[in-house]
Design an enzyme around this catalytic site. Structure first.
Site, PDB file in Angstrom:
ATOM      1  NE  ARG A 191      51.695  23.252  17.532  1.00 36.13           N
ATOM      2  CZ  ARG A 191      52.142  23.026  16.311  1.00 36.13           C
ATOM      3  NH1 ARG A 191      52.245  24.020  15.448  1.00 36.13           N
ATOM      4  NH2 ARG A 191      52.519  21.838  15.931  1.00 36.13           N
ATOM      5  CB  SER A 234      50.606  13.897  23.845  1.00 38.65           C
ATOM      6  OG  SER A 234      50.565  14.536  22.618  1.00 38.65           O
ATOM      7  CG  ASP A 249      53.261  13.424  21.876  1.00 38.42           C
ATOM      8  OD1 ASP A 249      53.166  12.198  22.082  1.00 38.42           O
ATOM      9  OD2 ASP A 249      53.718  14.216  22.725  1.00 38.42           O
TER      10      ASP A 249
HETATM   11  C1  BGC Z   1      52.292  10.334  27.485  1.00 37.42           C
HETATM   12  C2  BGC Z   1      52.618   9.934  26.073  1.00 37.42           C
HETATM   13  C3  BGC Z   1      53.225  11.103  25.333  1.00 37.42           C
HETATM   14  C4  BGC Z   1      54.402  11.659  26.106  1.00 37.42           C
HETATM   15  C5  BGC Z   1      55.051  12.843  25.408  1.00 37.42           C
HETATM   16  C6  BGC Z   1      53.503  10.954  28.147  1.00 37.42           C
HETATM   17  O1  BGC Z   1      53.165  11.416  29.426  1.00 37.42           O
HETATM   18  O2  BGC Z   1      51.858   9.218  28.219  1.00 37.42           O
HETATM   19  O3  BGC Z   1      51.463   9.475  25.415  1.00 37.42           O
HETATM   20  O4  BGC Z   1      53.620  10.673  24.059  1.00 37.42           O
HETATM   21  O5  BGC Z   1      53.995  12.045  27.386  1.00 37.42           O
HETATM   22  O6  BGC Z   1      54.172  13.888  25.247  1.00 37.42           O
END
Ligand code: BGC
Length: 542
Positions: A156, A224, A277
């Site tokens: 996004r 994320s 995130d």
């Molecule tokens: C990632 C995290 C992320 C989470 C939610 C996981 O696979 O390692 O960094 O916050 O997914 O998106």
């Protein structure tokens, strides 16, 4: 002469005259079909030798199977098949069980892992990554900021205009889907694609939404995946997750990678903050509510971050933060412990994933995997109990053929004949027709897997609350704590959310649970990243 009989051909056989008993010496390769001599008439009762499930019948290892008539007219099944399915299901249910005592053990071992991760940099399952975020939003932020939110199959881009105290914010955003080949391709190709969409979005900026003269556009980058932050605007990718496996990014500063791609697009933009995130969601939550202490993502992947006292982070080598706090990204998806109720389906899924042995906890409970776990148990039923047809249905062998949105819809099916379950099995796995018993078994598998995932998620949240003394059992038990929650799994999967809330209250106790509020913070991570860009802007945000 003999013939292999499966439940699909029983109907014809049962038209034949009956004899009281028939002994069948062999077991078919699929462990289910009955090899019977033709010419003999067939029995209602057949004794079949059946390896480990056999019981002694007049001195021979054998087990009785009755041919029973189904509810629906004209179709017959072997009762033995149903018993075998029930056995697989019962064993699976037991392996997935999460009684309260078990969940308590998960909480305890997660708290220990959190402490270990805060004490040492290496060798811990929970990375407990300091985010370098010193200033959380206060609601006074002002100005125009951009955010780029990358964490799943969609990303996004967003433009936010913060109006200052009491004025709130306005935002515009666009969502793009990442083609699958870019998720498993080369780093520059992925980042060029992202930067080109960002440029297109920026080019649609109207004059009143451009930064004032002399200022560069500033961007909060929500990325994320597990990143070892080296400053608020830099950090090294530890490994990919959630089905991404892009060559050339692991070990690099992802902000640098993005900057290079942005400059290849001739875009005038500075990355002011790199945030997970969870951290974006925490910041977005704090903008409207100062009681937010924890942010949780339950979506494609899962994770949580929280506000920790600076002195509780022994591994921190930098200057003590002026705010006295660290925002810690737990990366709890990578939690693993013998206390976790894992099964053959979890082992198979992990082995065949793009990141074997990593993110074991995430693979038991997040949106990317729940549907596939269900498929794997169905596959076991097809193999062991001859369920879902004479031969193993092709689609049932295909990874991710069943998604979590599919199982969420099936789980919501309260029709007596499980019509929705039937429709989705037909549409997604080409299983048509399915018997009511089969649909019921599928429903039970879904319920077992979703319940286990939701209860484990509740235990993980309670572990974070316990770590900061807000679980009502220790320390600061009476202050109000708000948890900002984001992710489609929590938002859209009603039964999952209900199971989570139920386990949460069971673990905390009703009184303590009253002090903890889980607030849905939809898409908070994007706006949170824009806010953190504002909080860490080189021009100041007020
Ligand atoms: C990632 C995290 C992320 C989470 C939610 C996981 O696979 O390692 O960094 O916050 O997914 O998106």
């Amino acid at each position: 002469m003999s013939a292999l009989i499966t439940h699909r051909s029983i109907e014809a056989i049962c038209q034949l005259p009956q004899v009281p008993e028939l002994r069948l010496p062999t077991r078919s390769s699929r462990g289910f079909g009955l090899r019977v001599p033709l010419g003999d008439s067939l029995a209602r009762r057949a004794c079949v030798s059946w390896g480990s499930h056999a019981r002694t019948d007049r001195g021979r290892r054998s087990v009785s199977y009755s041919l029973s008539r189904r509810q629906e007219p004209g179709v017959l099944v072997l009762a033995g098949q149903q018993q075998e399915a029930q056995r697989v299901l019962d064993e699976f249910r037991e392996a997935c069980a999460t009684p309260l005592e078990k969940l308590e053990k998960v909480v305890d071992s997660m708290v220990l892992e959190m402490e270990a991760g805060l004490a040492a940099e290496d060798g811990c399952l929970l990375k407990m990554l300091p985010s370098f975020v010193e200033n959380l939003p206060k609601g006074t932020e002002r100005g125009i900021y951009y955010a780029l939110d990358l964490g799943g199959t969609n990303f996004r881009v967003l433009r936010a205009v913060f109006g200052g105290p009491g004025e709130g914010c306005m935002q515009e955003s666009e969502i793009f889907t990442i083609p699958h080949d870019l998720m498993v391709g080369e780093s520059d190709d992925l980042f060029d694609f992202i930067a080109s969409k960002l440029r297109d979005f920026v080019l649609r900026e109207t004059e009143n939404k451009s930064p004032p003269p002399g200022r560069k556009r500033e961007l909060g980058f929500t990325f994320s995946f597990p990143v070892m932050q080296t400053s608020v605007a830099s950090g090294t990718l530890i490994h990919w997750s959630k089905g991404f496996k892009v060559a050339g990014t692991v070990g690099r500063d992802v902000v640098e990678v993005l900057r290079e791609a942005i400059s290849r697009q001739n875009l005038d933009m500075e990355v002011a903050a790199l945030v997970n995130d969870t951290v974006g969601t925490l910041a977005g939550g704090r903008y409207i509510n100062g009681d937010v202490m924890i942010a949780v993502i339950l979506g494609t992947g899962t994770n949580a971050c929280y506000v920790e006292r600076a002195e509780a982070v022994p591994k921190w080598k930098g200057p003590p933060p002026k705010s006295g706090i660290h925002v810690i990204n737990t990366e709890w998806g990578n939690f693993g412990s013998p206390t976790l109720p894992t099964t053959f389906a979890d082992d198979d899924l992990d082995r065949e994933s793009v990141n074997p042995s990593e993110h074991i906890f995430e693979k038991m409970m997040s949106g990317m995997y729940l549907g596939d776990l269900v498929r794997r148990v169905m596959l076991r039923l097809a193999k062991d109990a001859g369920y879902f047809g004479d031969s193993i249905p092709e689609k049932l062998t295909k990874k991710l053929a069943l998604t979590t949105p599919d199982i969420s819809k099936m789980h919501a099916d309260d029709s007596p004949t499980l019509e929705v379950v039937g429709e989705i099995l037909k549409k997604k796995l080409d299983l048509d027709p399915t018997r009511l018993e089969e649909r019921r078994v599928v429903y039970s598998i879904i319920d077992i897997i979703a319940r286990r995932g939701a209860r484990l998620a509740a235990a993980a949240i309670v572990a974070v609350l316990r770590k900061i003394g807000r679980d009502g059992k220790s320390g600061n038990g009476t202050s109000k704590t708000v948890i900002a929650m984001d992710g489609g799994l929590y938002e859209h999967y009603t039964k999952f959310r209900d199971y989570l809330n139920e386990a949460f209250v069971d673990l905390l106790g009703e009184e303590a649970a009253k002090n903890v509020v889980i607030e849905l913070s939809k898409d908070g991570s994007g706006i949170g990243a824009a806010l953190l860009a504002a909080c860490h802007s080189k021009y100041g945000s007020q």
